[in-house]
Design a protein around this motif. Structure first.
Motif, short mmCIF file in Angstrom:
data_model
loop_
_atom_site.label_atom_id
_atom_site.label_comp_id
_atom_site.label_asym_id
_atom_site.label_seq_id
_atom_site.Cartn_x
_atom_site.Cartn_y
_atom_site.Cartn_z
N PRO A 38 4.80 -14.99 -4.72
CA PRO A 38 4.54 -15.75 -3.49
C PRO A 38 3.05 -15.84 -3.16
O PRO A 38 2.60 -16.83 -2.59
N ILE A 39 2.30 -14.81 -3.53
CA ILE A 39 0.86 -14.86 -3.25
C ILE A 39 0.18 -15.91 -4.12
O ILE A 39 -0.70 -16.65 -3.66
N ALA A 40 0.61 -16.02 -5.37
CA ALA A 40 0.07 -17.06 -6.23
C ALA A 40 0.38 -18.45 -5.68
O ALA A 40 -0.45 -19.37 -5.77
N VAL A 41 1.57 -18.60 -5.10
CA VAL A 41 1.93 -19.88 -4.49
C VAL A 41 0.99 -20.18 -3.33
O VAL A 41 0.49 -21.30 -3.17
N MET A 42 0.70 -19.18 -2.50
CA MET A 42 -0.22 -19.37 -1.37
C MET A 42 -1.62 -19.70 -1.86
O MET A 42 -2.27 -20.61 -1.32
N VAL A 43 -2.09 -18.99 -2.87
CA VAL A 43 -3.42 -19.26 -3.43
C VAL A 43 -3.49 -20.70 -3.95
O VAL A 43 -4.50 -21.38 -3.81
N GLY A 44 -2.39 -21.16 -4.53
CA GLY A 44 -2.35 -22.52 -5.05
C GLY A 44 -2.47 -23.59 -3.98
O GLY A 44 -2.74 -24.76 -4.29
N ARG A 45 -2.28 -23.21 -2.73
CA ARG A 45 -2.42 -24.17 -1.63
C ARG A 45 -3.89 -24.40 -1.23
O ARG A 45 -4.16 -25.25 -0.39
N LEU A 46 -4.78 -23.62 -1.80
CA LEU A 46 -6.21 -23.85 -1.62
C LEU A 46 -6.64 -24.92 -2.63
O LEU A 46 -6.39 -24.77 -3.82
N GLN A 47 -7.29 -25.95 -2.15
CA GLN A 47 -7.67 -27.06 -3.02
C GLN A 47 -9.15 -27.39 -2.84
O GLN A 47 -9.69 -27.32 -1.73
N SER A 84 -4.77 -27.33 14.78
CA SER A 84 -4.04 -28.32 13.99
C SER A 84 -3.38 -27.70 12.76
O SER A 84 -2.40 -28.22 12.25
N TYR A 85 -3.92 -26.57 12.29
CA TYR A 85 -3.33 -25.87 11.15
C TYR A 85 -2.10 -25.05 11.55
O TYR A 85 -1.40 -24.52 10.67
N GLY A 86 -1.91 -24.87 12.85
CA GLY A 86 -0.84 -24.00 13.31
C GLY A 86 -1.33 -22.65 13.77
O GLY A 86 -0.53 -21.81 14.19
N CYS A 87 -2.64 -22.42 13.68
CA CYS A 87 -3.23 -21.15 14.14
C CYS A 87 -3.56 -21.33 15.62
O CYS A 87 -4.73 -21.41 16.03
N THR A 88 -2.50 -21.43 16.42
CA THR A 88 -2.65 -21.84 17.82
C THR A 88 -3.03 -20.69 18.74
O THR A 88 -3.41 -20.92 19.89
N VAL A 206 -3.77 -21.78 5.43
CA VAL A 206 -2.71 -21.34 4.52
C VAL A 206 -1.83 -20.27 5.18
O VAL A 206 -0.60 -20.34 5.12
N PHE A 207 -2.45 -19.27 5.80
CA PHE A 207 -1.66 -18.20 6.41
C PHE A 207 -0.88 -18.68 7.63
O PHE A 207 0.11 -18.05 8.01
N SER A 208 -1.30 -19.80 8.25
CA SER A 208 -0.60 -20.30 9.44
C SER A 208 0.56 -21.21 9.09
O SER A 208 1.25 -21.70 10.00
N SER A 209 0.80 -21.44 7.81
CA SER A 209 1.95 -22.24 7.42
C SER A 209 3.23 -21.58 7.95
O SER A 209 3.37 -20.36 7.90
N PRO A 210 4.18 -22.36 8.46
CA PRO A 210 5.38 -21.77 9.06
C PRO A 210 6.24 -20.98 8.09
O PRO A 210 7.08 -20.18 8.54
N ASP A 211 6.05 -21.15 6.79
CA ASP A 211 6.85 -20.39 5.84
C ASP A 211 6.18 -19.09 5.39
O ASP A 211 6.69 -18.39 4.53
N LYS A 402 4.51 -12.81 2.75
CA LYS A 402 5.74 -13.28 2.11
C LYS A 402 5.95 -14.75 2.44
O LYS A 402 5.44 -15.27 3.43
N LEU A 403 6.73 -15.41 1.58
CA LEU A 403 7.17 -16.77 1.83
C LEU A 403 8.64 -16.76 2.20
O LEU A 403 9.42 -15.99 1.64
N SER A 404 9.02 -17.62 3.14
CA SER A 404 10.42 -17.70 3.53
C SER A 404 11.27 -18.11 2.34
O SER A 404 10.83 -18.87 1.46
N ALA A 405 12.51 -17.64 2.30
CA ALA A 405 13.43 -17.95 1.21
C ALA A 405 13.62 -19.45 1.09
O ALA A 405 13.78 -20.15 2.08
#
Length: 407
Positions: A38-47, A84-88, A206-211, A402-405
């Protein structure tokens, strides 16, 4: 009897051959695929494009010098982006800044008598270009940028913003991930410290993503007044250090200032073109040995813990950074992690060692009019992105992200 035995043997042989043939016609067994990290998935969201766009967005406010309208506009923009990222869960620190008496200089004392000793106790080596801050507006050839950077700093009220990812298991503890958004030098402060601010903002996204959930809280802080002597970070420490781990209101399960488990600062992330050449010039291209520098301060009260934390970041770089290695050094200095270093393990991440390398002129854009977005290549921006990958990987591990199931 012998004929009967022969017939039985023949039947057994034929049956065995049939079973073997049927088995051979079945699809071969394949091992179950391993679940994605899951951490690799999160890292992959950095572009890269997103990181560049965030740096570019910061440069619209010029050098963002503290105490100016452009600094306040940048602060509002940063806060709006975080939301706007969800880090409200954003808040602001407010403090009064009055500059030192003219001639007093930036905190840090007189330079050592031995010129080989650099900031933070580092050892300078090799060819050097003198460091300094450009205060001449006419050295900025872009007229529009020069006009944008012209209004001077005015003493008085200052503000800085942070937002917090609340931990699900330990909301009373947190890691602080920081960068400073003010700059000087009559440029756009694209690298110093647009690159670090953009990194922190991208991690908040990335960390503020709801999943995404974390067991431990993470605070994303954008300091002001770094360039005047770390005044914004000092104000935060002075106002918040005694509030750590206190539940407020009592019984609410809310912790306005979770206990500090570590502070990681990001300051100048993009330019690693090597040592100055003997004639005082610099390579136009990134050096082949470019790396990310992680520093702790060996004289701090938490030096041993900070060293261990630094090596965790180095291991995270090994696992999650796509292009550049990380190296650890013991002379953290001249950045916003300094006010924290005797209160919690503290690190600084940079494009080069602050004392031995940047203090020797390894970044000729440092506080200069050339610190503009167009100065940097995609390789330079990629170095900053890799630092983001490193920090995201390390912080995700430290907070049990963690990422949600099914996500």
């Amino acid at each position: 009897m012998q004929k009967h035995i022969a017939r039985q043997f023949s039947r057994s042989l034929i049956l065995g051959l049939g079973v073997s043939l049927a088995w051979s016609q079945q699809a071969p067994m394949t091992p179950a695929p391993k679940p994605a990290d899951p951490i690799a998935v999160m890292v992959g969201r950095l572009q890269l494009d997103r990181y560049k766009a965030t740096v570019k967005g910061l440069t619209q406010f010029g050098d963002r010098r503290q105490g100016t309208d452009r600094n306040r506009a940048a602060l509002d923009w940063i806060e709006a982006q975080l939301k706007s990222y969800g880090c409200t869960n954003t808040e602001r620190i407010k403090y009064d800044y009055q500059p030192a008496v003219r001639g007093g200089g930036r905190p840090g004392g007189r330079p050592p008598a031995d010129p080989s000793v650099g900031p933070g106790g580092s050892h300078r080596r090799g060819y050097a270009i003198p460091e300094g801050v450009n205060e001449d507006p006419m050295k900025q050839p872009d007229v529009k940028l020069r006009e944008l950077d012209t209004p001077p700093s005015v003493p008085g009220l200052r503000e800085e913003v942070y937002c917090t990812k609340i931990g699900t298991t330990h909301p009373d503890q947190m890691y602080i991930v920081g960068g400073h958004f003010d700059g000087i030098g009559w440029g756009e402060a694209a690298n110093d410290d647009g690159s670090g601010t953009a990194l922190v903002m991208e991690l908040a996204r990335v960390f503020s993503s709801p999943d995404v959930t974390t067991d431990i809280s993470i605070r994303f802080a954008l300091w002001n007044n770094e360039e005047t002597g770390l005044d914004g970070a000092r104000a935060y420490v002075n106002q918040r250090k005694d509030l750590q781990g206190i539940e407020s209101p009592a019984g609410s399960g809310k912790y306005p200032e979770p206990k500090w488990l570590g502070m990681i600062q990001h300051d100048m992330m993009m330019f690693d073109h090597g040592m100055p050449l003997p004639d005082g010039t610099m390579s136009k291209k990134q050096r082949p040995e470019a790396d990310i520098n992680i520093e702790y301060q060996v004289t701090s009260k938490f030096a041993d813990d900070a060293m261990r934390l630094a090596h965790k970041f180095q291991l995270a770089d090994d696992k999650y950074a796509t292009d550049y290695p990380a190296n650890v050094g013991p002379h953290m200095t001249n950045t916003d992690s300094t006010p924290f270093m005797d209160l919690t393990p503290s690190l600084s991440m940079r494009e080069a060692e602050r004392g031995a390398q940047l203090g020797n002129g390894w970044d000729p854009q440092h506080h200069q009019p050339t610190d503009v977005f167009t100065t940097y290549s995609d390789d330079d921006f990629r170095l900053g992105l890799n630092a983001a990958q490193t920090t995201l990987g390390a912080i995700a591990q430290l907070t049990s992200a963690k990422l949600s199931a099914g996500k």
